[in-house]
Design an enzyme around this catalytic site. Structure first.
Site, short mmCIF file in Angstrom:
data_model
loop_
_atom_site.label_atom_id
_atom_site.label_comp_id
_atom_site.label_asym_id
_atom_site.label_seq_id
_atom_site.Cartn_x
_atom_site.Cartn_y
_atom_site.Cartn_z
N SER A 1 40.42 17.08 11.66
CA SER A 1 39.43 17.03 12.73
C SER A 1 38.07 17.53 12.22
O SER A 1 37.50 16.93 11.30
CB SER A 1 39.92 17.83 13.93
N ASP B 1 45.80 9.61 19.76
CA ASP B 1 44.89 10.75 19.74
C ASP B 1 43.87 10.62 20.87
O ASP B 1 43.10 9.65 20.92
CB ASP B 1 44.18 10.79 18.38
N HIS C 1 46.77 14.36 18.23
CA HIS C 1 45.83 15.16 17.44
C HIS C 1 46.43 16.49 16.97
O HIS C 1 45.74 17.28 16.35
CB HIS C 1 44.58 15.45 18.29
#
Length: 286
Positions: free
Chosen positions: A150, A226, A259
């Site tokens: 991320s 995600d 995620h």
């Protein structure tokens, strides 16, 4: 440089350490976690840098990803630094938001007050931390790769693209590939670097590739379930710029994955193997 050992755990016949030191580049005390595989008892081993995402510390990855098993098998060390400066006097988001300030350093060198005194994570990761590791631990910082998740995926890609001679490979899980074009990035870069968007390009993966970044082995995994994919991560922009410029990258869209660290732990073995192959290839070419 004095390094204090906070914790040490036997793990897959290696050692998982948590350490603390004074970081001059950040003007604060910093923690980082370091896994040394059993091979490190026989001499210096290659080093993987892991950069974590928003709200994380140096501990999330080492506790959740299951990376030590694979690091031990391949004989590589993994260092996981914190995601921002911390401590008394280090400023935070005035509104206490989780996407900026503490835990959200975005791996940049801030130029705007009050952030510029402490928020210099780029210098910390490219200069101060490597020097400390090379001096005090059995790691070979000249044989290194970098990966992250991320915000940390953004950091890994940017640092590798800007320093291609220092890394043999780069990979990322669900990276923020175009922070100049998403809410998280616009908030962070606007505050840390100021309103001139030209300055943001130095910390934007898509902009760096568009500008002619040198080729490195690159692997990206993105979960198709995600929740942040369309608004914040924008994997399609990376696919487009790589296609347009001829930059070779393996970008894998993984159906059903979100995620979380469940996603990371599912593919961490293949990422470490990817880096191990690149490190072995570079050694063979030397």
């Amino acid at each position: 440089m004095t390094v204090e050992t906070i914790a040490s755990h036997r793990c897959f016949e290696g050692e998982q350490l948590r350490l603390k030191h004074r970081a001059d580049s950040l003007d604060c005390d910093m923690h980082f976690s370091l896994y040394l595989p059993p091979a490190a008892r026989g001499g210096d081993v290659p080093l993987l840098y892991w950069l974590s995402g928003l709200t994380c510390s140096d501990e999330n990855f080492v506790q959740k990803a299951g990376a030590q098993r694979y690091a031990a098998e391949h004989g590589v060390a993994i260092v996981a630094p914190d995601t921002s400066p911390r401590g008394e006097g280090v400023p935070d988001d005035p509104e206490g938001a989780w996407d900026f300030g503490l835990g959200a350093g975005f791996y940049v060198n801030a130029t705007e007050a009050p952030w510029d005194r402490h928020y210099r994570m780029y210098d910390y990761l490219t200069e101060e931390l490597p020097a400390l590791l090379a001096e005090q631990f059995p790691v070979d910082t000249s044989r290194a790769a970098i990966f992250g998740h991320s915000m940390g995926g953004h950091g890994a890609l940017v640092i590798a693209l800007r320093n291609p001679a220092r890394f043999q490979s780069v990979s990322a899980f669900a990276p923020i590939v175009a922070p100049s074009q998403c809410p998280w990035g616009e908030k962070a870069l606007g505050n840390y670097l100021g309103p001139d968007r030209e300055n943001w390009k130095n910390y934007d993966t898509c902009a760096l590739i568009e500008a002619g970044a040198l080729q490195l082995p690159m692997l990206v995994d993105q979960g198709e379930a995600d929740n942040f994919l369309e608004e914040q991560l924008k994997t399609a922009l990376l696919e487009q710029v790589c296609s347009r410029t001829g930059y070779e990258a393996t970008i894998r869209r993984q159906p059903g994955y979100d995620h979380s660290y469940f996603f990371i732990s599912s593919f961490i073995g293949s990422h470490i193997a990817f880096h191990a192959r690149a490190l072995e290839q570079s050694l063979a070419e030397d």
